[in-house]
Design an enzyme around this catalytic site. Structure first.
Site, short mmCIF file in Angstrom:
data_model
loop_
_atom_site.label_atom_id
_atom_site.label_comp_id
_atom_site.label_asym_id
_atom_site.label_seq_id
_atom_site.Cartn_x
_atom_site.Cartn_y
_atom_site.Cartn_z
N ARG A 1 -9.91 -12.52 0.78
CA ARG A 1 -10.23 -11.14 0.41
C ARG A 1 -10.25 -10.28 1.67
O ARG A 1 -9.84 -9.13 1.67
CB ARG A 1 -11.57 -11.05 -0.33
CG ARG A 1 -12.03 -9.60 -0.51
CD ARG A 1 -13.07 -9.37 -1.61
NE ARG A 1 -14.01 -10.45 -1.76
CZ ARG A 1 -15.02 -10.72 -0.91
NH1 ARG A 1 -15.24 -9.96 0.14
NH2 ARG A 1 -15.82 -11.74 -1.14
N TYR B 1 -1.53 12.77 -10.84
CA TYR B 1 -1.31 11.60 -11.69
C TYR B 1 -2.43 11.53 -12.74
O TYR B 1 -3.62 11.68 -12.39
CB TYR B 1 -1.30 10.36 -10.80
CG TYR B 1 -1.11 9.07 -11.55
CD1 TYR B 1 0.10 8.79 -12.16
CD2 TYR B 1 -2.14 8.14 -11.65
CE1 TYR B 1 0.29 7.60 -12.85
CE2 TYR B 1 -1.96 6.96 -12.33
CZ TYR B 1 -0.75 6.69 -12.94
OH TYR B 1 -0.58 5.52 -13.62
N ASP C 1 -1.55 11.77 -1.85
CA ASP C 1 -0.90 10.70 -2.61
C ASP C 1 0.61 10.91 -2.43
O ASP C 1 1.18 11.86 -2.97
CB ASP C 1 -1.31 10.81 -4.08
CG ASP C 1 -0.71 9.70 -4.94
OD1 ASP C 1 0.36 9.17 -4.57
OD2 ASP C 1 -1.30 9.39 -5.99
N LYS D 1 5.73 1.88 -7.34
CA LYS D 1 6.83 2.81 -7.57
C LYS D 1 7.97 2.58 -6.56
O LYS D 1 8.49 1.50 -6.50
CB LYS D 1 6.29 4.24 -7.54
CG LYS D 1 4.98 4.42 -8.35
CD LYS D 1 5.14 4.15 -9.84
CE LYS D 1 3.80 4.03 -10.57
NZ LYS D 1 2.90 5.16 -10.42
C1 LIG Z 1 1.52 5.33 -10.56
C2 LIG Z 1 0.79 6.28 -9.73
C3 LIG Z 1 -0.53 6.06 -9.35
C4 LIG Z 1 -1.31 4.86 -9.81
O1 LIG Z 1 -0.78 3.69 -9.33
P1 LIG Z 1 -0.91 2.24 -10.04
O2 LIG Z 1 -0.18 1.35 -9.14
O3 LIG Z 1 -0.30 2.38 -11.40
O4 LIG Z 1 -2.37 1.96 -10.15
C5 LIG Z 1 -1.13 7.00 -8.53
N1 LIG Z 1 -0.47 8.11 -8.13
C6 LIG Z 1 0.79 8.36 -8.49
C7 LIG Z 1 1.46 9.60 -8.00
C8 LIG Z 1 1.47 7.47 -9.31
O5 LIG Z 1 2.73 7.74 -9.67
#
Ligand SMILES: *Cc1c(COP(=O)(O)O)cnc(C)c1O
Length: 380
Positions: A46, A98, A170, A195
């Site tokens: 961890r 998001y 983000d 992504k």
């Molecule tokens: C998908 C996404 C998230 C969340 O990510 P996960 O891996 O699904 O938990 C956060 N911000 C953006 C812009 C996203 O496209």
């Protein structure tokens, strides 16, 4: 070292014992210690794991940061970042974030005594108007999801410094290949590595990258204390994705530009939102702070919600699915899918209406993608 080289080599020297050219999957929970209090930097997975460390170093290099931290998902990275705040603190967030970010802020962290104001951060006057004496964090997405508004990063940093706010971006939509917020003075970059970074829709993961020593100390403490870490195999999959990030992003963008132009002149389309379109409201700003425009495109169908449903159901190459950033093209209806957790009235007032569709453009052949969309638009 340039981006393409760093993606393949940083943190990924051949393994010492065997020379394995690929970072091994260290699928282990613990590490043998030669004596009490002696270890080789690894005590428990961890806290530290060599596969995760390779990923963290590589991500830091790609974002131009000093430190990388891996998480079990994008939401895990976001949730852990919120531990930098205390009860009573106020956060100003982009309103067009998001859906899961909005949900965790409003439905979980509000109950922990944090306060949130959601504003259109593409106009920084809205941020200034929302500042309170207890505002501690400015949470940004740019380009935003799904309206693809672009936030002025340099201006946001200036403003945040004046008001003593920590800044988080983000950067999932742009990827570090097209945008590196730390270079503008942003404190923390978070990612859903699910992504573009992973890139193949086969892993869920997250990350945070930063350069400030003090914030890193607190965030890495939280990473271990809260424990939302990615497993070694998931780290390995993201590392594998990173190696081709640059070539994938170039093709994603070339396809997206062609599709944006195609939709822009299509009779069944009212308007197209894509930072790479010269006619788009935020094009000039995007050009100043991004080296490319990514492959997310949203558009308003000239038609009703039921016709938009038909378009989403009719495509054959574009799969109807949530998520984005994989090699395969996806189509979705934000109002009914990814952003359904936002109350209807609020959602529609922001422009996420029944005739609104989002595309994540993949790297298939452009002719197949355009033919598929043309067929679907005509069928509705
Ligand atoms: C998908 C996404 C998230 C969340 O990510 P996960 O891996 O699904 O938990 C956060 N911000 C953006 C812009 C996203 O496209």
């Amino acid at each position: 070292m340039r981006f393409e080289t760093a993606a393949i080599h940083v943190g990924q020297e051949p393994e010492e014992k065997t020379g394995a050219i690929v970072v091994p999957i260290f699928q282990t929970a613990t590490y043998a210690q030669p004596a009490i209090g002696q270890h080789k930097g690894y005590e428990y997975s961890r806290t530290h794991n060599p596969t995760r460390k390779a990923l963290e170093q590589c991500l830091a290099a790609l974002e131009g940061g000093k430190y990388g931290l891996g998480f079990a998902s994008g939401m895990a990275a976001i949730t852990t970042s919120m531990s930098l705040l205390k009860k009573g603190d106020h956060v100003i967030s982009s309103d067009d974030v998001y859906g899961g970010t909005y949900r965790v802020f409003e439905r979980i962290f509000r109950d922990f005594g944090l306060d949130f104001t959601f504003v259109d951060t593409s106009d920084l006057a809205n941020v200034v108007a929302a500042v309170k004496p207890n505002t501690r964090m400015l949470w940004l997405e740019t380009p935003t999801n799904p309206l693809l508004k672009v936030v002025d990063l340099r201006g946001a940093v200036e403003l945040a410094r004046k008001h003593n706010m920590m800044t988080v971006v983000d950067n999932t939509f742009a990827s570090p290949y097209f945008q590196r917020p730390l270079e503008f003075g942003i404190d923390i970059v978070v990612h859903s590595t699910t992504k573009f970074l992973g890139g193949h829709s086969d892993v869920v993961g997250g990350a945070a990258v930063l350069s400030d020593d003090k914030i890193f100390e607190r965030l890495s403490f939280a990473q271990n204390a809260m424990g939302a870490i990615p497993g070694p195999f998931d780290c390995w999959l993201v590392l594998r994705g990173l190696k081709t990030l640059a070539v994938r992003m170039r093709q994603h963008e070339a396809n997206a530009r062609a599709i944006a132009e195609f939709l822009h002149q299509h009779k069944r389309v009212q308007s197209v939102l894509y930072p790479g379109l010269p006619s788009f409201k935020y094009h000039e700003r995007a050009k100043k702070q991004m080296s490319g425009f990514g492959s997310l495109i949203s558009f308003y169908l000239d038609g009703s919600e039921s016709q938009a449903r038909k378009v989403c159901a009719a495509t054959k190459v574009f799969s109807l699915a949530e998520s984005l950033g994989g090699v395969e093209s996806l189509i979705e209806h934000p109002g009914l899918m990814t952003h359904a957790s936002i109350p209807t009235e609020l959602r529609e007032s922001r422009g996420i209406t029944g005739n609104f569709i989002r595309l994540s453009v993949g790297i298939e052949h452009i002719d197949d993608l355009i033919a598929d969309l043309d067929m679907a638009l005509k069928s509705a």
